[in-house]
Design a protein around this motif. Structure first.
Motif, PDB file in Angstrom:
ATOM      1  N   ILE A  72       3.502   8.735   2.805  1.00 28.47           N
ATOM      2  CA  ILE A  72       3.112   8.091   1.447  1.00 28.47           C
ATOM      3  C   ILE A  72       3.756   8.588   0.358  1.00 28.47           C
ATOM      4  O   ILE A  72       4.462   8.251  -0.613  1.00 28.47           O
ATOM      5  CB  ILE A  72       1.340   8.184   1.527  1.00 28.47           C
ATOM      6  N   ARG A 130      -0.833   2.483   6.929  1.00 28.69           N
ATOM      7  CA  ARG A 130      -1.373   2.474   5.533  1.00 28.69           C
ATOM      8  C   ARG A 130      -2.636   1.516   5.266  1.00 28.69           C
ATOM      9  O   ARG A 130      -3.360   2.094   4.420  1.00 28.69           O
ATOM     10  CB  ARG A 130      -0.227   1.760   4.696  1.00 28.69           C
ATOM     11  N   THR A 187       1.727  13.362   1.608  1.00 29.15           N
ATOM     12  CA  THR A 187       1.797  13.490   3.261  1.00 29.15           C
ATOM     13  C   THR A 187       2.731  14.508   3.612  1.00 29.15           C
ATOM     14  O   THR A 187       2.684  15.118   4.731  1.00 29.15           O
ATOM     15  CB  THR A 187       2.003  12.354   3.860  1.00 29.15           C
ATOM     16  N   GLY A 245       5.493   7.742   8.548  1.00 25.53           N
ATOM     17  CA  GLY A 245       4.345   7.967   7.823  1.00 25.53           C
ATOM     18  C   GLY A 245       4.262   8.557   6.448  1.00 25.53           C
ATOM     19  O   GLY A 245       3.189   8.815   6.101  1.00 25.53           O
ATOM     20  N   ASP A 274      -0.668  -5.284   3.163  1.00 18.81           N
ATOM     21  CA  ASP A 274       0.243  -4.649   3.710  1.00 18.81           C
ATOM     22  C   ASP A 274       0.811  -5.161   5.133  1.00 18.81           C
ATOM     23  O   ASP A 274      -0.123  -5.893   5.610  1.00 18.81           O
ATOM     24  CB  ASP A 274       0.373  -3.071   3.628  1.00 18.81           C
ATOM     25  N   ASN A 280       2.002  -2.643   7.283  1.00 21.77           N
ATOM     26  CA  ASN A 280       2.152  -1.161   7.987  1.00 21.77           C
ATOM     27  C   ASN A 280       0.485  -1.000   8.496  1.00 21.77           C
ATOM     28  O   ASN A 280      -0.390  -0.696   7.441  1.00 21.77           O
ATOM     29  CB  ASN A 280       2.775  -0.240   7.117  1.00 21.77           C
ATOM     30  N   TYR A 328      -5.426   3.666   5.902  1.00 22.14           N
ATOM     31  CA  TYR A 328      -5.429   4.993   5.063  1.00 22.14           C
ATOM     32  C   TYR A 328      -6.183   4.370   3.970  1.00 22.14           C
ATOM     33  O   TYR A 328      -7.207   4.747   3.681  1.00 22.14           O
ATOM     34  CB  TYR A 328      -4.379   5.311   4.724  1.00 22.14           C
ATOM     35  N   VAL A 329      -6.109   3.120   3.555  1.00 17.80           N
ATOM     36  CA  VAL A 329      -6.680   2.454   2.218  1.00 17.80           C
ATOM     37  C   VAL A 329      -8.048   2.030   2.504  1.00 17.80           C
ATOM     38  O   VAL A 329      -8.922   2.288   1.959  1.00 17.80           O
ATOM     39  CB  VAL A 329      -5.866   1.397   1.625  1.00 17.80           C
ATOM     40  N   CYS A 347       0.756  -1.027   0.201  1.00 14.62           N
ATOM     41  CA  CYS A 347       0.016   0.084  -0.034  1.00 14.62           C
ATOM     42  C   CYS A 347       0.705   1.384  -0.079  1.00 14.62           C
ATOM     43  O   CYS A 347       0.786   2.348   0.676  1.00 14.62           O
ATOM     44  CB  CYS A 347      -0.967  -0.207   1.367  1.00 14.62           C
ATOM     45  N   GLY A 348       1.774   1.158  -0.769  1.00 16.25           N
ATOM     46  CA  GLY A 348       2.527   2.537  -0.997  1.00 16.25           C
ATOM     47  C   GLY A 348       2.075   3.169  -2.175  1.00 16.25           C
ATOM     48  O   GLY A 348       0.755   2.911  -2.508  1.00 16.25           O
ATOM     49  N   ILE A 400      -1.546   2.147  -3.851  1.00 15.45           N
ATOM     50  CA  ILE A 400      -2.669   3.118  -3.666  1.00 15.45           C
ATOM     51  C   ILE A 400      -3.227   3.398  -5.020  1.00 15.45           C
ATOM     52  O   ILE A 400      -4.628   3.290  -5.105  1.00 15.45           O
ATOM     53  CB  ILE A 400      -2.239   4.053  -2.866  1.00 15.45           C
TER      54      ILE A 400
END
Length: 338
Positions: A329, A195, A306, A327, A190, A192, A198-199, A168-169, A173
């Protein structure tokens, strides 16, 4: 003018040089902003294939045209533009088959040849992108989203499919969001947790799975045992690249978007039993860039970017962007040209 060069792994330098001179069929650009890509991070750490030093990084570019001649896209002095940073020969077997993204002698800005981490740059006019009313931030992220668009086009994604995206980098994304726009059900993977949140919360993924916590069982449960008709690797890491077919349905596709600097091993009976299609996806074409420009209004650019810094502070901030705890992205470097 100022430029930033990666002298060798782990070492940047801010230097000065003369403004470049435009030739016929080229454009002189003023760089407005540069997105920092995984390629840049790997180049800095010495883990990037196809890379030599010293190198001026930067291939995710927002620019303003300072000089340009007649061109087929009617781009004029003063226009803001994006840049498709792939310099292809136009005559090899790939180029003549509409695959300029994997030209046999391709040169990518910021990788094989110097890129946009400089106040001004000269590039061929035919790689410029009219961008309409897109903002500088939106223009700076067209390129990674085009890579995602190309991966989806390679996979011939269909509405209603259930897909998994490993990583999910920024590229992952981009795949997740555009697959969602295309009507697919998306499973994000992922390790992380930030992340994954976030997704799930911002991108709106149907499922977000921690890849370190028995992901196969979770995907089996989600898909009633069928697994995913398409699986995308956006990590470039050896373990997920080799294990991606485990999550793929019989008759499915596994798309290698991330790039590993080494050999990969697959169990032939396992992939043969599934009649697996294993394909690589490299760079993007003009068609992919244009597709991204058309859907950019549906992408959450503000949360995706970010971190922003002026170019004079890039060197002191770069190490932080490598730290998962920070954190990041997408980081963007701004050039405040007069």
């Amino acid at each position: 003018m100022h430029y930033i060069v990666c002298e060798k792994p782990g070492q940047f330098a801010l230097k000065e040089k003369s403004v470049p001179v435009r030739k016929e069929n080229e454009a002189l650009l003023k760089i407005k902003s540069v997105g920092i890509c995984g390629t840049d991070l790997h180049a800095y750490t010495g883990n990037q294939a196809f890379f030599t030093y010293p190198r001026i990084l930067g291939h995710e570019l927002c620019a303003e045209v300072l000089e340009i001649g007649a061109n087929s896209k009617n781009i004029k002095v003063g226009d803001k533009v994006g840049v498709m940073p792939y310099l292809s020969c136009g005559s090899c077997i790939a180029c003549t088959n509409d695959k300029s993204n994997c030209c046999s002698s391709i040169h990518v800005l910021g990788v094989h040849t110097d890129g946009g981490m400089q106040e001004q740059i000269v590039v061929p006019s035919n790689i410029l992108l009219p961008v309409g009313n897109l903002t500088d931030d939106e223009i700076a992220i067209i390129e990674p989203l085009a890579i995602a668009a190309h991966a989806l086009r390679r996979a011939q994604l269909r509405r209603g499919e259930t897909i998994a995206v490993m990583g999910c980098g920024p590229i992952g994304i981009g795949i997740l969001k555009q697959a969602q726009i295309m009507g697919a059900k998306v499973i994000a993977m992922d390790i992380n947790e930030g992340r994954l949140q976030y997704v799930k919360n911002t991108i709106g993924c149907d499922y977000a799975i921690n890849a370190s916590q028995d992901p196969l069982a979770k995907i089996q449960a989600i898909t009633n045992g069928n697994l995913c008709t398409a699986v995308f690797d956006a990590t470039g890491a050896k373990f997920p690249l080799e294990n991606g077919p485990e999550y793929m349905a019989h008759g499915g596709r596994f798309v290698l978007v991330g790039l590993s600097n080494g050999d990969l091993t697959y169990n032939h009976p396992k992939i043969h039993a599934k009649e697996a299609t294993i394909m690589c996806s490299r760079n993007a074409t003009m068609e992919d860039f244009e597709q991204v420009i058309n859907i950019m209004g549906q992408f959450p650019t503000a949360s995706f970017i970010t971190h922003k810094v002026p170019y004079t502070e890039m060197i002191t901030n770069f190490d932080r962007w490598l730290d998962p705890e920070y954190g990041t992205i997408k980081a963007v470097v701004h050039f405040n040209n007069k």
